[in-house]
Design an enzyme around this catalytic site. Structure first.
Site, mmCIF file in Angstrom:
data_model
loop_
_atom_site.group_PDB
_atom_site.id
_atom_site.type_symbol
_atom_site.label_atom_id
_atom_site.label_comp_id
_atom_site.label_asym_id
_atom_site.label_seq_id
_atom_site.Cartn_x
_atom_site.Cartn_y
_atom_site.Cartn_z
ATOM 1 N N GLN A 1 -1.457 -14.299 2.883
ATOM 2 C CA GLN A 1 -2.463 -13.512 3.593
ATOM 3 C C GLN A 1 -3.853 -13.952 3.142
ATOM 4 O OE1 GLN A 1 -1.549 -9.397 4.069
ATOM 5 N NE2 GLN A 1 -3.677 -8.748 4.063
ATOM 6 N N HIS B 1 0.802 -1.224 0.000
ATOM 7 C CA HIS B 1 0.000 0.000 0.000
ATOM 8 C C HIS B 1 0.833 1.272 0.000
ATOM 9 C CE1 HIS B 1 -3.940 -1.829 0.270
ATOM 10 N NE2 HIS B 1 -3.496 -2.646 1.190
#
Length: 255
Positions: A150, A45
């Site tokens: 994840q 991000h």
């Protein structure tokens, strides 16, 4: 190679860390003042290139933090550059299938478990030690370097038992925010749907002897998750903690 997450899991002790998004060596050193066990360098991000990522890994190691890198994509390049820089583990977002995870194992683990490319780099001090053994180094890297997919998509949850059972997967990181969106209860982290999903992931980890990790927004949420059986929690992120600290300071000045 030191890895405080693995050491604490072996002792049955929870480990705690946080995300860094500030692109600052000083920020990482300040996190270590807490002292947390690990820091997640978030290249998913944030626009963090390889040079900055390598510097962040070095800063974490120097401060006594286990450096994990959340890579930005499932690719040989993303995996190899983070590991060669000395990352103690990789968190891999947006995983969907067991086939993707097997490819990640191939990228991240040396033979015979995978086919990670071999070149003495920063993670082994470029092989400079007089006692350096390539075979021993590769064996140690396979044991101590964590590969952590994840779980934040519906598809990953549907295949979590198979994914957690794959040799070379060291743990599962639960991404509760995106997972809640994928499951149709956006950011409703206490919903029954999320509670069931988290328990399913934790069971898959327990059944396969793998580490369970998760993100928590604050200390209260982190404590609750540890009570549920999570092994390791990444709490907050430095950029948001800085915002909140200054907001609170200003509130105190003006109240």
């Amino acid at each position: 190679m030191e890895n405080r997450l693995s050491d604490k899991k072996a002792q049955g002790i929870p480990s705690y860390g946080t995300f860094t998004q500030l692109k600052s060596a000083a920020a990482i050193e300040n996190i270590a003042c807490a002292p947390f066990d690990f820091v997640v360098i978030d290249t998913e991000h944030q626009a963090i290139g390889n040079d900055l990522m390598a510097s962040a890994v070095a800063s974490a190691q120097g401060a006594g933090l286990t450096p994990l890198v959340r890579i930005c994509e499932i690719s040989r390049r993303a995996v190899l550059h983070a590991l060669d820089a000395g990352a103690a583990g990789l968190i891999v977002p947006a995983v969907k299938t067991a086939e993707e995870v097997r490819q990640l194992v191939a990228y991240a683990k040396f033979a015979p478990l995978g086919n990670r490319g071999y070149q003495p780099t920063r993670d082994c001090r470029w092989g400079s030690s007089s006692s350096f053994s390539p075979v021993s180094y590769m064996e140690e890297a396979n044991r101590k370097t964590l590969l952590i997919p994840q779980c934040e998509t519906r598809e990953c949850l549907e295949h979590i038992e198979e994914i957690a059972s794959i040799e070379g997967v060291d743990g599962i990181f639960i991404g509760p925010l995106d997972l809640s969106i994928a499951l149709g209860c956006p950011l409703q982290l206490d919903s029954p749907v999320m509670a069931h999903a988290i328990e399913r992931i934790l069971k898959a980890c327990r059944d396969n002897g793998k580490m369970s990790m998760i993100f928590a927004g604050d200390a209260a949420a982190a404590r609750k998750l540890i009570e549920q059986g999570v092994d390791s929690v990444a709490v907050g992120a430095d950029i948001f903690l800085l915002i909140h600290a200054y907001q609170e300071l200003y509130r105190q000045l003006t109240d």
